[in-house]
Design an enzyme around this catalytic site. Structure first.
Site, PDB file in Angstrom:
ATOM      1  N   ALA A 122     -12.942 116.251 101.364  1.00 16.27           N
ATOM      2  CA  ALA A 122     -13.697 115.860 100.174  1.00 16.27           C
ATOM      3  C   ALA A 122     -15.196 115.912 100.417  1.00 16.27           C
ATOM      4  O   ALA A 122     -15.967 116.390  99.578  1.00 16.27           O
ATOM      5  CB  ALA A 122     -13.279 114.456  99.722  1.00 16.27           C
ATOM      6  N   ASN A 136      -9.459 112.917 109.685  1.00 13.83           N
ATOM      7  CA  ASN A 136      -8.043 113.290 109.599  1.00 13.83           C
ATOM      8  C   ASN A 136      -7.853 114.702 109.062  1.00 13.83           C
ATOM      9  O   ASN A 136      -6.851 115.358 109.354  1.00 13.83           O
ATOM     10  CB  ASN A 136      -7.287 112.310 108.694  1.00 13.83           C
ATOM     11  CG  ASN A 136      -6.893 111.043 109.432  1.00 13.83           C
ATOM     12  OD1 ASN A 136      -6.708 111.048 110.640  1.00 13.83           O
ATOM     13  ND2 ASN A 136      -6.783 109.962 108.697  1.00 13.83           N
ATOM     14  N   GLU A 177      -8.634 110.344 100.227  1.00 11.39           N
ATOM     15  CA  GLU A 177      -7.798 109.166 100.483  1.00 11.39           C
ATOM     16  C   GLU A 177      -8.490 107.848 100.175  1.00 11.39           C
ATOM     17  O   GLU A 177      -7.813 106.837  99.970  1.00 11.39           O
ATOM     18  CB  GLU A 177      -7.328 109.184 101.944  1.00 11.39           C
ATOM     19  CG  GLU A 177      -6.127 108.322 102.211  1.00 11.39           C
ATOM     20  CD  GLU A 177      -5.570 108.485 103.624  1.00 11.39           C
ATOM     21  OE1 GLU A 177      -4.705 107.683 104.014  1.00 11.39           O
ATOM     22  OE2 GLU A 177      -5.998 109.427 104.343  1.00 11.39           O
ATOM     23  N   ARG A 218       8.820 112.092 100.711  1.00 14.58           N
ATOM     24  CA  ARG A 218       8.600 111.378 101.959  1.00 14.58           C
ATOM     25  C   ARG A 218       9.089 109.931 101.935  1.00 14.58           C
ATOM     26  O   ARG A 218       9.646 109.445 102.925  1.00 14.58           O
ATOM     27  CB  ARG A 218       7.112 111.422 102.321  1.00 14.58           C
ATOM     28  CG  ARG A 218       6.661 112.808 102.722  1.00 14.58           C
ATOM     29  CD  ARG A 218       5.170 112.875 102.984  1.00 14.58           C
ATOM     30  NE  ARG A 218       4.805 114.178 103.516  1.00 14.58           N
ATOM     31  CZ  ARG A 218       3.565 114.530 103.825  1.00 14.58           C
ATOM     32  NH1 ARG A 218       2.568 113.665 103.655  1.00 14.58           N
ATOM     33  NH2 ARG A 218       3.312 115.733 104.298  1.00 14.58           N
ATOM     34  N   GLU A 270     -21.358 110.831 109.182  1.00 13.48           N
ATOM     35  CA  GLU A 270     -20.050 110.768 109.823  1.00 13.48           C
ATOM     36  C   GLU A 270     -20.111 109.806 110.995  1.00 13.48           C
ATOM     37  O   GLU A 270     -20.887 110.014 111.934  1.00 13.48           O
ATOM     38  CB  GLU A 270     -19.628 112.169 110.309  1.00 13.48           C
ATOM     39  CG  GLU A 270     -18.403 112.203 111.197  1.00 13.48           C
ATOM     40  CD  GLU A 270     -17.177 111.593 110.546  1.00 13.48           C
ATOM     41  OE1 GLU A 270     -16.627 110.642 111.127  1.00 13.48           O
ATOM     42  OE2 GLU A 270     -16.779 112.060 109.457  1.00 13.48           O
ATOM     43  N   GLY A 304      -1.729 118.795 108.833  1.00 14.15           N
ATOM     44  CA  GLY A 304      -0.989 120.052 108.813  1.00 14.15           C
ATOM     45  C   GLY A 304      -1.713 121.180 108.120  1.00 14.15           C
ATOM     46  O   GLY A 304      -1.556 122.353 108.478  1.00 14.15           O
ATOM     47  N   GLY A 305      -2.506 120.842 107.086  1.00 15.95           N
ATOM     48  CA  GLY A 305      -3.396 121.829 106.478  1.00 15.95           C
ATOM     49  C   GLY A 305      -2.832 122.659 105.342  1.00 15.95           C
ATOM     50  O   GLY A 305      -3.591 123.342 104.649  1.00 15.95           O
TER      51      GLY A 305
END
Length: 538
Positions: free
Chosen positions: A74, A101, A504, A363, A93, A106-107
């Site tokens: 993001a 993350n 997130e 999931r 950062e 997994g991408g």
């Protein structure tokens, strides 16, 4: 919303730590204490803390058009769009490297109604995508945000491809919980396949600056409640042993920065914040393992709640059902277990040799089923596939797990059964039954979609097996945003001026549980949208 005794999830008395160290022992007094802490985090922070008044800042140390907190999907997407429009952008950062993350996930990325689907005759729609997400999210997702993702996802894919991101050509992954194949597979095999090229593209823009070890501390607000800047610390050193980087860690030199157009929150979730996550769900005790990097803490979220951001669904925490209990954190086995065994193979209870779930369900459904089998005696289920399946997936998914010993390879199913202590004949019968279901395209036991197996079953030696146990993976809740990525105020029910969020740290997109590959498109899309909004500002 806080967890209460009527929450259906509270009825399952099962351990959440795959290493078996955290049997649930929360008593009523502990629960009330934690519930009170959660209530304080959500409702009382505004009274205790309301940002830094701009009038108290004699002089800003620096000034930018846009300040972004976090350097994952993001944050980088926002910086790209704003920076390419000529805006002066600063990314803060707190960790020593960029990506968070996003760099280790997994991408793979969902994109409903895309050109590859059209070329392959895969029928998809915005409505089907939303319905799939709502099913696993237990219907509490925000359809307006899901609709925004569906409307803009092809623009998002173009943005990352223009940066140099590479996907496996002409391939659509059929991810668990989705009704049709709609996910691009990133060539790199991880989220670094976006972070590295996006970072390289940002380094070409002289008006964009990225500072690592720079920890956001607070918002600076003017007299009208507009976010006009932030306080932060330069030279910050994260210490995971402290568990909370906001309360105890005082490292770094204080600084202020003005944000003329506004601030973007892209700080990720709080899966590694021991206190905050347990306050939301007391079953998630300190020893519960997580797939996330150590910096996934709640500091930015707490400060946003403190200036009045509306909290959304904070108590819904997602477990990833593809993890291996013999390795810490995300490990190296997730992609293999996911795409080889659960997408195309099967999972059995090692005590009975029988399947016990739809391996292609969402999931939450799978994690709940796995925990019931694991129980209190660490009865880890066994995920199984064969050589044909291994050859059909990305070879890199198999190499490391075999080298690390989490995946075991056998010449026969009988050898596999002996190695994992599975009743031999029961396993042989179950595999034969599963193979028959694949051939008939009809799973009579769990109604799994087998169409996209394309005939792949578990019949060609050698055979592969791996233990499976869920780990905490994604925090579903966060601040409320609208379709423009603006953060909504709990007090006015309108956007907080100068404050945006995506990924997130924002809640509502995924509801109670998210489908795989939707987090990547969520973060990239709302980061992109925030950047577009900044680009339009004077």
């Amino acid at each position: 919303m806080l967890i209460g005794s009527n929450d259906p999830r509270f009825q399952n008395k099962i351990p959440l730590n795959p290493f078996g160290e955290n049997k649930m022992s929360t008593n009523r007094r502990d629960f009330l204490k934690l519930a009170g802490a959660a209530a304080a985090a959500i409702t009382s922070t505004a009274a205790a803390h309301a940002g830094v008044p701009a009038s108290s800042v004699a002089k800003f140390d620096d000034e930018y058009d846009v300040v972004i907190i976090g350097s994952g999907f993001a944050g980088m997407a926002c910086a790209l769009k704003a920076g390419q429009a000529g805006k002066k952008v600063l990314i803060l950062e707190k960790m020593p490297t960029v990506g968070g993350n996003s760099a280790i996930c997994g991408g793979n990325v969902a994109c409903p109604v895309n050109p590859v689907q059209a070329a392959q005759g895969i029928k998809d729609s915005k409505e089907l995508f939303i319905a799939d997400c709502l099913k696993d999210g237990l219907g509490i997702n925000y359809p307006n945000l899901l609709g925004t993702i569906a409307d803009r996802c092809n623009d998002t894919i173009k943005m990352v491809v223009d940066c140099g991101c590479e996907f496996v050509p002409n391939k659509m992954l059929f991810e668990a919980g989705h009704s049709v194949p709609r996910s691009y597979e990133i060539k790199a095999g991880t989220g670094s396949g976006y972070i590295i090229p996006m970072h390289n593209e940002l380094k070409k823009l002289p008006n964009v600056k990225i500072m690592t070890r720079a920890k956001f501390d607070d918002f600076i607000l003017d007299e009208n409640g507009r976010v006009v800047g932030v306080t932060y610390r330069k030279g910050y050193r994260f210490d995971s042993k402290l568990q909370s980087d906001d309360i105890e860690n005082k490292s770094g030199r204080p600084a202020t920065v003005k944000a003329k157009n506004g601030v973007m929150l892209a700080a990720g979730g709080f899966s590694r914040d021991i206190f905050f996550r347990q306050a939301q769900d007391p079953r998630v005790v300190p020893t519960t393992d997580s797939t996330n990097q150590p910096g996934a803490t709640a500091g930015v979220l707490i400060k946003a709640l403190g200036i009045g951001a509306q909290p959304v669904q904070l108590c819904w925490l997602q477990f990833l059902p593809y993890c291996n209990p013999r390795e810490k954190g995300f490990g190296v086995s997730v992609n293999f277990t996911n795409h080889a065994c659960m997408d195309l193979g099967l999972v059995v209870d090692r005590k009975t040799g029988k399947r016990f779930m739809d391996e292609h369900a969402g999931r939450k459904i799978k994690s709940d089923a796995l925990f019931k089998v694991i129980g209190t005696d660490e009865n880890y289920p066994i995920a199984i596939c064969d050589d044909a399946i291994v050859k059909a997936i990305n070879p890199s998914f198999v190499k490391l797990p075999l080298e690390m010993g989490t995946v075991k390879k056998f010449d026969t199913l009988e050898q596999l059964a002996d190695a994992f202590g599975i009743p031999k004949q029961a396993l042989l019968d179950e595999v034969a039954k599963f193979n028959g279901y694949v051939k008939a395209n009809d799973d009579k036991d769990f109604h799994r979609i087998l169409t996209f197996n394309k005939g792949l079953d578990v019949s060609k030696a050698p055979f592969y097996g791996i233990e499976v146990s869920p780990k905490i993976h994604h925090t579903m809740g966060g601040v409320m945003i609208n379709e423009n990525a603006e953060v909504i105020s709990a007090n006015t029910h309108k956007p907080i001026p100068g404050l945006y969020a995506g990924g997130e740290v924002a809640g509502g997109v995924h509801g109670a549980s998210r489908l795989g590959t939707v987090a990547v498109i969520d973060a990239l899309t709302f980061g992109m949208i925030a950047g577009e909004n900044f680009a339009k500002m004077q």
